[in-house]
Design a protein around this motif. Structure first.
Motif, PDB file in Angstrom:
ATOM      1  N   TYR A   1       0.789  -1.265   0.478  1.00  0.00           N
ATOM      2  CA  TYR A   1       0.250   0.582  -0.083  1.00  0.00           C
ATOM      3  C   TYR A   1       0.607   0.772   0.127  1.00  0.00           C
ATOM      4  O   TYR A   1       2.008   1.408   0.524  1.00  0.00           O
ATOM      5  CB  TYR A   1      -0.742   0.110   1.665  1.00  0.00           C
ATOM      6  CG  TYR A   1      -2.384  -0.756   1.124  1.00  0.00           C
ATOM      7  CD1 TYR A   1      -3.108  -1.019   0.650  1.00  0.00           C
ATOM      8  CD2 TYR A   1      -2.148  -2.071   2.049  1.00  0.00           C
ATOM      9  CE1 TYR A   1      -4.398  -1.992  -0.067  1.00  0.00           C
ATOM     10  CE2 TYR A   1      -3.217  -3.349   2.566  1.00  0.00           C
ATOM     11  CZ  TYR A   1      -4.275  -2.659   1.472  1.00  0.00           C
ATOM     12  OH  TYR A   1      -5.065  -3.859   1.034  1.00  0.00           O
ATOM     13  N   LYS A   2       0.785   1.626  -1.561  1.00  0.00           N
ATOM     14  CA  LYS A   2       1.612   3.014  -0.907  1.00  0.00           C
ATOM     15  C   LYS A   2       2.748   3.572  -0.915  1.00  0.00           C
ATOM     16  O   LYS A   2       3.800   3.868  -0.301  1.00  0.00           O
ATOM     17  CB  LYS A   2       0.841   4.092   0.051  1.00  0.00           C
ATOM     18  CG  LYS A   2      -0.368   4.489  -1.332  1.00  0.00           C
ATOM     19  CD  LYS A   2      -1.087   5.271   0.119  1.00  0.00           C
ATOM     20  CE  LYS A   2      -2.497   5.912  -0.598  1.00  0.00           C
ATOM     21  NZ  LYS A   2      -3.099   6.654   0.625  1.00  0.00           N
ATOM     22  N   GLY A   3       3.818   1.801  -1.671  1.00  0.00           N
ATOM     23  CA  GLY A   3       5.193   1.394  -1.119  1.00  0.00           C
ATOM     24  C   GLY A   3       5.984   1.111  -0.186  1.00  0.00           C
ATOM     25  O   GLY A   3       6.274   1.086   0.145  1.00  0.00           O
ATOM     26  N   SER A   4       4.491   0.820   0.762  1.00  0.00           N
ATOM     27  CA  SER A   4       4.618  -0.137   2.059  1.00  0.00           C
ATOM     28  C   SER A   4       4.333  -1.703   2.311  1.00  0.00           C
ATOM     29  O   SER A   4       3.265  -1.406   1.640  1.00  0.00           O
ATOM     30  CB  SER A   4       4.787   1.058   2.712  1.00  0.00           C
ATOM     31  OG  SER A   4       5.867   0.638   4.135  1.00  0.00           O
ATOM     32  N   TYR A   5       4.439  -1.854   3.335  1.00  0.00           N
ATOM     33  CA  TYR A   5       3.463  -2.887   4.704  1.00  0.00           C
ATOM     34  C   TYR A   5       2.391  -1.666   4.849  1.00  0.00           C
ATOM     35  O   TYR A   5       2.287  -1.128   4.813  1.00  0.00           O
ATOM     36  CB  TYR A   5       4.458  -3.821   4.747  1.00  0.00           C
ATOM     37  CG  TYR A   5       5.193  -2.653   5.716  1.00  0.00           C
ATOM     38  CD1 TYR A   5       4.810  -2.055   6.635  1.00  0.00           C
ATOM     39  CD2 TYR A   5       7.116  -3.273   5.932  1.00  0.00           C
ATOM     40  CE1 TYR A   5       5.731  -1.412   7.572  1.00  0.00           C
ATOM     41  CE2 TYR A   5       7.816  -2.483   6.446  1.00  0.00           C
ATOM     42  CZ  TYR A   5       7.125  -1.268   7.662  1.00  0.00           C
ATOM     43  OH  TYR A   5       8.077  -0.760   8.237  1.00  0.00           O
ATOM     44  N   THR A   6       0.963  -2.868   5.077  1.00  0.00           N
ATOM     45  CA  THR A   6       0.129  -2.573   5.486  1.00  0.00           C
ATOM     46  C   THR A   6       0.461  -1.806   6.994  1.00  0.00           C
ATOM     47  O   THR A   6       1.220  -2.150   8.112  1.00  0.00           O
ATOM     48  CB  THR A   6      -0.978  -3.287   5.881  1.00  0.00           C
ATOM     49  OG1 THR A   6      -0.458  -4.694   6.976  1.00  0.00           O
ATOM     50  CG2 THR A   6      -1.682  -4.310   3.985  1.00  0.00           C
ATOM     51  N   GLY A   7      -0.385  -1.120   7.698  1.00  0.00           N
ATOM     52  CA  GLY A   7      -0.580  -0.175   9.250  1.00  0.00           C
ATOM     53  C   GLY A   7      -0.611  -1.584  10.022  1.00  0.00           C
ATOM     54  O   GLY A   7       0.354  -1.123  10.952  1.00  0.00           O
ATOM     55  N   LEU A   8      -1.783  -2.193   9.592  1.00  0.00           N
ATOM     56  CA  LEU A   8      -1.705  -3.381  11.367  1.00  0.00           C
ATOM     57  C   LEU A   8      -0.840  -3.926  11.081  1.00  0.00           C
ATOM     58  O   LEU A   8       0.017  -4.483  12.531  1.00  0.00           O
ATOM     59  CB  LEU A   8      -3.419  -3.714  11.072  1.00  0.00           C
ATOM     60  CG  LEU A   8      -4.393  -3.137  11.244  1.00  0.00           C
ATOM     61  CD1 LEU A   8      -5.583  -3.567  10.684  1.00  0.00           C
ATOM     62  CD2 LEU A   8      -4.025  -2.330  12.637  1.00  0.00           C
ATOM     63  N   PHE A   9      -0.153  -4.499   9.382  1.00  0.00           N
ATOM     64  CA  PHE A   9       0.952  -5.590   9.383  1.00  0.00           C
ATOM     65  C   PHE A   9       1.849  -4.863  10.735  1.00  0.00           C
ATOM     66  O   PHE A   9       2.478  -5.366  11.618  1.00  0.00           O
ATOM     67  CB  PHE A   9       1.511  -5.313   8.296  1.00  0.00           C
ATOM     68  CG  PHE A   9       2.513  -6.023   8.671  1.00  0.00           C
ATOM     69  CD1 PHE A   9       3.109  -8.353   8.620  1.00  0.00           C
ATOM     70  CD2 PHE A   9       4.545  -5.454   8.392  1.00  0.00           C
ATOM     71  CE1 PHE A   9       3.801  -8.209   8.374  1.00  0.00           C
ATOM     72  CE2 PHE A   9       5.742  -6.307   7.532  1.00  0.00           C
ATOM     73  CZ  PHE A   9       5.437  -7.315   8.147  1.00  0.00           C
ATOM     74  N   LYS A  10       2.337  -3.510  10.603  1.00  0.00           N
ATOM     75  CA  LYS A  10       3.327  -3.080  10.629  1.00  0.00           C
ATOM     76  C   LYS A  10       3.688  -2.938  12.549  1.00  0.00           C
ATOM     77  O   LYS A  10       3.750  -2.986  13.037  1.00  0.00           O
ATOM     78  CB  LYS A  10       3.511  -1.800  10.808  1.00  0.00           C
ATOM     79  CG  LYS A  10       4.839  -1.085  11.526  1.00  0.00           C
ATOM     80  CD  LYS A  10       6.330  -1.482  11.264  1.00  0.00           C
ATOM     81  CE  LYS A  10       7.135  -0.702  11.684  1.00  0.00           C
ATOM     82  NZ  LYS A  10       7.162  -0.317  12.732  1.00  0.00           N
TER      83      LYS A  10
END
Length: 186
Positions: free
Chosen positions: A83-92
């Motif tokens: 998503y938008k060049g990175s991993y998902t927020g909940l994953f992080k």
């Protein structure tokens, strides 16, 4: 303490998910190669307690057991949609709950999926540094696959070749880890 499992963890936040299916495929292949069991988890399975958790202790018992399964794994197959060049927020957020030493020395194979080639470096610029922080042993080969790399859910030959290469590397890391464990016990 090891649970003798290869654990796949997918950062997808919806179901069905092509990312989860890809993580399942890679996890199953690695487990078969090294003769271990496997399980695949995703962010969705952690439930609502994840949203307000600031530590693993804040999770409900079910979610806490799932995170402990990740920590206790022999090796991890990690995947996230891009998503938008990175991993998902909940994953992080899940990864942020881990203590810095929780993944030290653990073999990790990285995967990511996305809509196109613009996101192909996500595994190198986002996921690899994240797991380097935890001092995990990340395979040199990571796999990014876009939607055009799958035909009816089957990965293209180029993706399959990268998966095979990464599985070979993860197998070697697991063998080395097993030897170190035996030597430490003697």
């Amino acid at each position: 303490m090891s649970n003798n499992l290869i654990v796949g963890f997918s950062g997808n936040t919806t179901r069905p998910s092509s990312t989860r299916r890809f993580v399942e495929t890679v996890t199953e292949a690695l487990a078969k190669r090294v003769g271990l069991g496997h399980i695949v988890l995703d962010v969705v399975e952690l439930g609502l307690s994840l949203l307000s958790a600031r530590s693993v202790a804040d999770l409900d018992p079910h979610a806490r057991r799932l995170v402990e399964t990740i920590i206790d794994a022999e090796a991890l197959v990690i995947g996230s949609p891009t998503y938008k060049g990175s991993y998902t927020g909940l994953f992080k957020h899940v990864i942020d709950l881990l203590a810095p030493a929780d993944l030290r020395g653990k073999p990790v194979l990285l995967t990511a999926t996305g809509g196109g080639d613009r996101h192909s470096l996500m595994v190198e610029h986002q996921l690899r540094p994240l797991f380097a922080f935890f001092e995990a042993f990340v395979t040199p080969t990571a796999i990014y696959a876009s939607s055009r790399d799958f035909a009816e859910g089957v990965p293209s030959p180029s993706v399959t070749a990268r998966v095979d290469q990464a599985i070979n590397e993860a197998s070697l890391l697991l063998q080395h880890r097993s030897l170190r464990t035996v030597e430490a016990a003697e």
